[in-house]
Motif scaffolding. Structure first.
Motif, PDB file in Angstrom:
ATOM      1  N   SER A  19     120.757 115.060  69.168  1.00 33.44           N
ATOM      2  CA  SER A  19     119.829 114.751  70.259  1.00 33.44           C
ATOM      3  C   SER A  19     120.407 113.660  71.152  1.00 33.44           C
ATOM      4  O   SER A  19     121.154 112.798  70.690  1.00 33.44           O
ATOM      5  N   GLY A  20     120.055 113.702  72.443  1.00 34.20           N
ATOM      6  CA  GLY A  20     120.611 112.748  73.409  1.00 34.20           C
ATOM      7  C   GLY A  20     121.947 113.252  73.939  1.00 34.20           C
ATOM      8  O   GLY A  20     122.276 114.439  73.790  1.00 34.20           O
ATOM      9  N   GLY A  21     122.735 112.378  74.553  1.00 31.07           N
ATOM     10  CA  GLY A  21     124.026 112.791  75.108  1.00 31.07           C
ATOM     11  C   GLY A  21     124.987 113.209  74.010  1.00 31.07           C
ATOM     12  O   GLY A  21     124.908 112.725  72.893  1.00 31.07           O
TER      13      GLY A  21
ATOM     14  N   GLU B 159     113.791 119.827  70.439  1.00 31.55           N
ATOM     15  CA  GLU B 159     113.133 121.003  71.041  1.00 31.55           C
ATOM     16  C   GLU B 159     113.184 122.200  70.090  1.00 31.55           C
ATOM     17  O   GLU B 159     112.266 123.028  70.065  1.00 31.55           O
TER      18      GLU B 159
ATOM     19  N   THR C 166     119.912 117.748  73.922  1.00 32.14           N
ATOM     20  CA  THR C 166     119.208 117.478  75.178  1.00 32.14           C
ATOM     21  C   THR C 166     118.679 116.050  75.196  1.00 32.14           C
ATOM     22  O   THR C 166     118.515 115.435  74.144  1.00 32.14           O
ATOM     23  N   ASN C 167     118.465 115.540  76.411  1.00 32.05           N
ATOM     24  CA  ASN C 167     117.794 114.231  76.512  1.00 32.05           C
ATOM     25  C   ASN C 167     116.497 114.374  77.318  1.00 32.05           C
ATOM     26  O   ASN C 167     115.987 113.413  77.865  1.00 32.05           O
ATOM     27  N   LYS C 168     115.996 115.608  77.357  1.00 33.45           N
ATOM     28  CA  LYS C 168     114.731 115.862  78.061  1.00 33.45           C
ATOM     29  C   LYS C 168     113.857 116.751  77.192  1.00 33.45           C
ATOM     30  O   LYS C 168     114.372 117.477  76.354  1.00 33.45           O
TER      31      LYS C 168
ATOM     32  N   HIS D 296     109.968 117.482  75.053  1.00 29.37           N
ATOM     33  CA  HIS D 296     108.636 117.107  74.556  1.00 29.37           C
ATOM     34  C   HIS D 296     108.620 115.884  73.663  1.00 29.37           C
ATOM     35  O   HIS D 296     107.571 115.437  73.256  1.00 29.37           O
ATOM     36  N   PHE D 297     109.805 115.388  73.296  1.00 30.17           N
ATOM     37  CA  PHE D 297     109.844 114.371  72.230  1.00 30.17           C
ATOM     38  C   PHE D 297     110.226 112.983  72.731  1.00 30.17           C
ATOM     39  O   PHE D 297     110.757 112.189  71.978  1.00 30.17           O
TER      40      PHE D 297
ATOM     41  N   ALA E 186     110.539 109.317  73.341  1.00 26.94           N
ATOM     42  CA  ALA E 186     109.965 108.168  72.633  1.00 26.94           C
ATOM     43  C   ALA E 186     110.416 106.863  73.266  1.00 26.94           C
ATOM     44  O   ALA E 186     109.922 105.803  72.932  1.00 26.94           O
ATOM     45  N   LYS E 187     111.392 106.974  74.176  1.00 29.00           N
ATOM     46  CA  LYS E 187     111.927 105.744  74.747  1.00 29.00           C
ATOM     47  C   LYS E 187     112.349 106.016  76.178  1.00 29.00           C
ATOM     48  O   LYS E 187     113.018 106.997  76.458  1.00 29.00           O
TER      49      LYS E 187
ATOM     50  N   GLY F  29     121.161 108.943  69.607  1.00 27.38           N
ATOM     51  CA  GLY F  29     121.230 107.569  70.079  1.00 27.38           C
ATOM     52  C   GLY F  29     119.938 106.818  69.798  1.00 27.38           C
ATOM     53  O   GLY F  29     119.050 107.304  69.077  1.00 27.38           O
TER      54      GLY F  29
ATOM     55  N   GLY G   2     117.327 106.261  71.550  1.00 26.14           N
ATOM     56  CA  GLY G   2     116.098 106.959  71.947  1.00 26.14           C
ATOM     57  C   GLY G   2     115.706 108.004  70.925  1.00 26.14           C
ATOM     58  O   GLY G   2     114.549 108.065  70.490  1.00 26.14           O
ATOM     59  N   SER G   3     116.664 108.809  70.521  1.00 27.98           N
ATOM     60  CA  SER G   3     116.382 109.882  69.558  1.00 27.98           C
ATOM     61  C   SER G   3     116.032 109.315  68.198  1.00 27.98           C
ATOM     62  O   SER G   3     115.210 109.881  67.463  1.00 27.98           O
TER      63      SER G   3
ATOM     64  N   LYS H 214     124.604 107.885  66.930  1.00 28.48           N
ATOM     65  CA  LYS H 214     125.544 108.461  67.886  1.00 28.48           C
ATOM     66  C   LYS H 214     125.482 107.647  69.177  1.00 28.48           C
ATOM     67  O   LYS H 214     124.435 107.585  69.810  1.00 28.48           O
TER      68      LYS H 214
ATOM     69  N   GLU I  23     116.301 107.556  81.386  1.00 30.45           N
ATOM     70  CA  GLU I  23     117.217 106.494  81.785  1.00 30.45           C
ATOM     71  C   GLU I  23     117.814 106.811  83.151  1.00 30.45           C
ATOM     72  O   GLU I  23     118.250 107.935  83.400  1.00 30.45           O
TER      73      GLU I  23
HETATM   74  N1  LIG Z   1     113.581 116.507  72.993  1.00 31.76           N
HETATM   75  C1  LIG Z   1     113.475 115.441  73.771  1.00 31.76           C
HETATM   76  N2  LIG Z   1     112.449 115.319  74.626  1.00 31.76           N
HETATM   77  C2  LIG Z   1     112.338 114.247  75.443  1.00 31.76           C
HETATM   78  N3  LIG Z   1     113.189 113.242  75.475  1.00 31.76           N
HETATM   79  C3  LIG Z   1     114.229 113.291  74.648  1.00 31.76           C
HETATM   80  C4  LIG Z   1     114.433 114.375  73.745  1.00 31.76           C
HETATM   81  N4  LIG Z   1     115.563 114.131  73.056  1.00 31.76           N
HETATM   82  C5  LIG Z   1     116.041 112.946  73.493  1.00 31.76           C
HETATM   83  N5  LIG Z   1     115.239 112.431  74.437  1.00 31.76           N
HETATM   84  C6  LIG Z   1     115.406 111.178  75.173  1.00 31.76           C
HETATM   85  O1  LIG Z   1     116.697 111.157  75.724  1.00 31.76           O
HETATM   86  C7  LIG Z   1     117.140 109.821  75.912  1.00 31.76           C
HETATM   87  C8  LIG Z   1     118.534 109.657  75.389  1.00 31.76           C
HETATM   88  O2  LIG Z   1     118.553 109.857  74.007  1.00 31.76           O
HETATM   89  P1  LIG Z   1     119.393 108.981  73.020  1.00 31.76           P
HETATM   90  O3  LIG Z   1     119.159 109.512  71.674  1.00 31.76           O
HETATM   91  O4  LIG Z   1     119.143 107.522  73.227  1.00 31.76           O
HETATM   92  O5  LIG Z   1     120.825 109.379  73.416  1.00 31.76           O
HETATM   93  P2  LIG Z   1     121.810 108.809  74.511  1.00 31.76           P
HETATM   94  O6  LIG Z   1     121.266 107.495  75.004  1.00 31.76           O
HETATM   95  O7  LIG Z   1     123.004 108.690  73.698  1.00 31.76           O
HETATM   96  O8  LIG Z   1     121.929 109.877  75.525  1.00 31.76           O
HETATM   97  C9  LIG Z   1     116.118 108.944  75.199  1.00 31.76           C
HETATM   98  O9  LIG Z   1     115.293 108.364  76.170  1.00 31.76           O
HETATM   99  C10 LIG Z   1     115.386 109.936  74.307  1.00 31.76           C
HETATM  100  O10 LIG Z   1     114.063 109.532  74.020  1.00 31.76           O
END
Ligand SMILES: Nc1ncnc2c1ncn2[C@@H]1O[C@H](COP(=O)(O)OP(=O)(O)O)[C@@H](O)[C@H]1O
Ligand SMILES: O=P(O)(O)OC[C@H]1O[C@](O)(COP(=O)(O)O)[C@@H](O)[C@@H]1O
Ligand SMILES: [Mg+2]
Length: 363
Positions: free
Chosen positions: A8-10, A41, A71-73, A75-76, A78-79, A113, A115-116, A135, A253
């Protein structure tokens, strides 16, 4: 036993090595592994997943990215932004739990990361047995001395600098290379120092253009007519303002970028030297992982499985003192590991004449 894994995330190089480690260690224990697609997702009903066994993961360690997608977009979330925590909606968590129940998954490994991992912690607090794997290509999670992906990114920076040196020297130019590094400048620092950069600008050390221009003039006076500047995308201008490509507000972000062009323009104005800017961008994130990132990824993956075996849920794999151990996810999130301006590495850089933009270089 059946376990789940998601990224999850980048993305970053080494994610497939983690998957390889998880599947290998689980197979040895006689466990099955379900890989969820596109991050959290993939947990939404009916579940988007693939079964992972050693025949599926053979040869993936050398591949960049992740075979599971990420993905970083969605339903989940949290940050958002600079670390504001929001709650994943309860009905979304319930849906994810229903999928895990339906697939009879006894534990979930979340590779992501900060956020995840915040999402992972919320799932854990709602009784999902979760293990975290950190990560971050920026290498900025305090609770782990190192994560996979960072070394590969530094290699890309070094490769770029090796190439830029030859063209900069031929034309007696200044070249500014913008690299990743949102809050922490580790990629700029390690990549820049090992690639022979003359000026390195980091988010942690506010810089003044006068000092940068002065360093370039000093080099010219010594007959060194080309200069390489490495700037982290999160480095701040004199005004303290961050340069952004896209302002996404509360949706996530902001996309940073543009500081390289700004610094190059100012250098040309202030020194009269022909200056070019180059943005390394996602070349840092793509491609095969280095040996270090592969071994880190595999060890992290194996450790995640062993934490499940020990029932240590809510824990995150962590690398400290050359050993892979674990810490609580709750403690790990939101604690950034930043470059300390008075640290040994910065002192070493200054002593070999690198300008960090905060003071006049040399005696
Ligand atoms: N399934 C998801 N739905 C919504 N937001 C997500 C989802 N997966 C990750 N994110 C958001 O994406 C952003 C980046 O995720 P993160 O895990 O911090 O990775 P990175 O900063 O390395 O890209 C965070 O704000 C996180 O909450
Ligand atoms: O692919 P995107 O969304 O442009 O992400 C780029 C961002 O990822 C980062 O490298 C942070 O990634 P990590 O969380 O993996 O450290 C930032 O430096 C950069 O702004
Ligand atoms: Mg993040």
């Amino acid at each position: 036993m059946r376990i789940g894994i998601l990224n999850s995330g980048g993305d970053c190089p080494g994610l497939n090595a983690v998957i390889h480690g998880v599947v290998g260690a689980a197979h040895t224990l006689g466990w099955e592994v379900v890989g969820f697609r596109d991050g959290f997702e993939g947990l939404l009903p009916p579940g988007d997943y693939m079964m992972l066994d050693p025949s599926r993961t053979v040869g993936i360690m050398k591949l960049g990215g992740t075979i599971l997608g990420t993905t970083n977009k969605g339903h989940f979330v949290a940050k958002v932004g600079e670390g504001n925590v929001s709650e994943v909606p309860r009905e979304i968590v319930e849906k994810a739990k229903a999928t895990l129940r339906h697939l009879e998954i006894g534990a979930l490994i979340v590779v992501g990361g900060d956020g995840s991992l915040t999402t992972a912690q919320q799932l854990f607090e709602m009784d999902v047995p979760v293990i975290g794997v950190p990560k971050t290509i920026d290498n900025d999670i305090q609770a782990t001395a190192m994560t996979f992906g960072f070394d590969s990114a530094c290699h890309s920076v070094v490769d770029a600098l090796d190439r830029l040196h030859t063209t900069a020297e031929s034309h007696k130019r200044v070249i500014v290379l913008e690299v990743m590094g949102r809050h922490a400048g580790w990629i700029a620092l390690y990549g820049g120092m090992s690639g022979g950069a003359d000026v390195i600008l980091l988010p942690e050390i506010p810089f003044k253009m006068e000092h940068v221009a002065d360093a370039i003039r000093q080099r010219d006076a010594r007959g060194l007519h080309s200069t390489l500047v490495v700037v982290a995308e999160g480095a701040r201008m004199e005004t303290g303002e961050l340069l952004k490509k896209e302002n996404v507000g509360s949706k996530g972000e902001d996309r940073l970028g543009g500081i390289g062009d700004y610094v190059a323009k100012r250098i040309e104005e202030m020194t009269g030297k022909e200056t070019r800017a180059c943005t390394l961008g996602h070349l840092q994130r793509g491609g095969a992982p280095t040996a270090l990132d592969r071994i880190l990824g595999v060890r992290f993956g194996a450790k995640a499985v062993h934490l499940i075996e020990e029932g240590k849920f809510g824990r995150m794999v962590s690398y400290q003192h050359y050993q892979v151990g674990d810490v609580s996810i709750e403690e790990a999130v939101n604690q950034l590991r930043l470059v300390q301006p008075d640290s040994e590495i910065i002192r070493a850089g200054r002593s070999i004449g690198i300008c960090f933009g905060d003071c006049r270089v040399g005696r």
